[in-house]
Design a protein around this motif. Structure first.
Motif, short mmCIF file in Angstrom:
data_model
loop_
_atom_site.label_atom_id
_atom_site.label_comp_id
_atom_site.label_asym_id
_atom_site.label_seq_id
_atom_site.Cartn_x
_atom_site.Cartn_y
_atom_site.Cartn_z
N TYR A 161 -2.16 -1.58 -4.06
CA TYR A 161 -2.98 -0.53 -3.63
C TYR A 161 -2.40 1.01 -3.44
N VAL A 162 -3.01 1.81 -4.32
CA VAL A 162 -2.65 3.32 -4.08
C VAL A 162 -3.89 4.06 -3.45
N GLN A 212 0.97 -0.99 -0.09
CA GLN A 212 -0.10 -0.02 0.10
C GLN A 212 0.77 1.32 0.00
N ILE A 213 0.50 2.02 -0.49
CA ILE A 213 1.16 3.58 -0.77
C ILE A 213 0.28 4.58 -0.92
N ASP A 214 0.39 5.97 -0.43
CA ASP A 214 -0.33 6.85 -0.45
C ASP A 214 -0.24 7.66 -1.84
N ALA A 215 -1.52 8.18 -2.36
CA ALA A 215 -1.28 9.00 -3.53
C ALA A 215 -0.79 9.98 -3.29
N ILE A 261 1.38 7.03 -9.28
CA ILE A 261 0.80 6.75 -7.92
C ILE A 261 0.18 8.15 -7.69
N SER A 303 2.53 10.29 -3.25
CA SER A 303 4.01 9.99 -3.14
C SER A 303 4.87 10.19 -4.12
N GLU A 349 -5.51 7.29 -6.53
CA GLU A 349 -5.85 6.15 -6.01
C GLU A 349 -6.43 4.94 -6.95
N GLY A 389 -5.37 12.60 -4.69
CA GLY A 389 -5.64 11.23 -5.17
C GLY A 389 -7.00 10.68 -5.57
#
Length: 326
Positions: free
Chosen positions: A132-133, A59-62, A108, A64, A111, A160
């Motif tokens: 997942y974004v 998982q990564i934050d939109a 990214i 980034s 989302e 995102g």
């Protein structure tokens, strides 16, 4: 006996010749076998089948910045390529069990659910591995409302956003998936229904984001306050004349709520069509039919459901004849 011995000797010679021949064949196979096997493998190479066991991060934050993804599994070879939703990424071969892939920030920005695969030079491709974004929640407005407020429109900002993102409103157990409209990738509008803040007194709700690939990591607090008794400090205008048209009165004070209603004394009080400006001001439409033809003084107050009415403030009504004479 002579005949038998001759036959016996002949069979022995044949047997020795046969054994010698078989030995030569065995020695030939021993020498040529590996060469033949190499030739077969070269002519019909076996394609290594890549397989992904884990991808980090999952998982990564939109929003980034550009980053490097580590892909772990088996069957990787020099020349293996990691793909992001089918698009190849710059890939570094680390070992037969690890690849590193460079992911640009543009991939990214919004989302979504991403499919990661690995393809080897021979064309063999792994099964897809999902990552997942996540949408990012930054602020909400308004961030509070009194109990009993009518339907509210909540403005949500962040990073995102896509049409898949839904705003969630969670109040100590009950949860509402709010009707959500995408304004842009950084703004959503969501409707908080009256039943979400209708009862319960002072409370704190949590506002978060949901998307099929996973919601926002954080949530923000939405304060629900017990309504306070409103207070009127002034009216504008403070008076009117008979025979005049409909007009708007501005009520100044404190403790006003979105469901506060301005009331006009008409034996008894009647509700006026009211517009909430802010906690310190309301506006109400006064129909000309509510202006006493005989003149005099009436009163105005504010009523908020669930609490006592405000103080009453006099409103002077002057007969039009008196005004002309004056």
């Amino acid at each position: 006996r002579v005949l038998f011995r001759s036959k016996y000797n002949q069979d022995q010679r044949v047997l020795r010749i046969l054994c010698a021949s078989l030995g030569q064949v065995a020695r030939t196979i021993a020498v040529l076998g590996p060469l033949l096997a190499f030739a077969v493998v070269s002519a019909f190479p076996v394609k290594a089948q890549p397989s992904i066991t884990v991808v980090g991060p999952t998982q990564i934050d939109a929003g980034s910045p550009s980053t490097t993804y580590q892909v772990f599994g088996t069957g990787f070879v020099a020349g293996s390529v990691v793909a992001w939703n089918g698009s190849p990424l710059p890939t570094t071969f680390v070992s037969g069990t690890q690849l590193n892939a460079a992911v640009a920030a543009s991939l990214i920005a919004i989302e979504g659910t991403i499919s990661i695969t690995v393809t080897n030079p021979g064309g063999a491709t792994s099964s897809a591995f999902p990552i997942y974004v996540l949408p990012v929640l930054s602020s909400i407005s308004p961030s509070s409302a009194p109990t009993g407020s009518p339907q509210l429109t909540l403005s949500v900002t962040g990073v995102g956003f896509s049409p898949r993102v839904i705003v969630e409103f969670n109040r100590q157990g009950p949860q509402w998936n709010l009707a959500t409209t995408l304004v842009s990738s950084t703004q959503l509008l969501a409707i908080i229904p009256p039943d979400a803040i209708a009862v319960g007194g002072a409370d704190t709700a949590n506002v978060g984001l949901f998307s099929p690939g996973g919601g926002s990591r954080n949530s923000l607090s939405f304060s629900i306050s017990s309504p306070t008794v409103p207070t009127i400090t002034s009216l504008s205008p403070p008076s009117a004349v008979t025979d005049g048209p409909d007009f708007t009165v501005t009520v100044n004070g404190s403790g006003f709520a979105t469901n506060s209603v301005v009331q006009w004394w008409n034996a008894p009080y009647i509700d006026l069509v009211t517009t909430f400006v802010n906690v310190n001001q309301l506006r109400a439409l006064v129909p000309s039919s509510r202006i006493f033809e005989t003149g005099g003084v009436t009163s105005v107050r504010v009523n908020t459901p669930g609490v006592a009415p405000s103080n009453a403030v006099d409103f002077a009504i002057t007969r039009s004849e008196e005004r002309r004479v004056g």
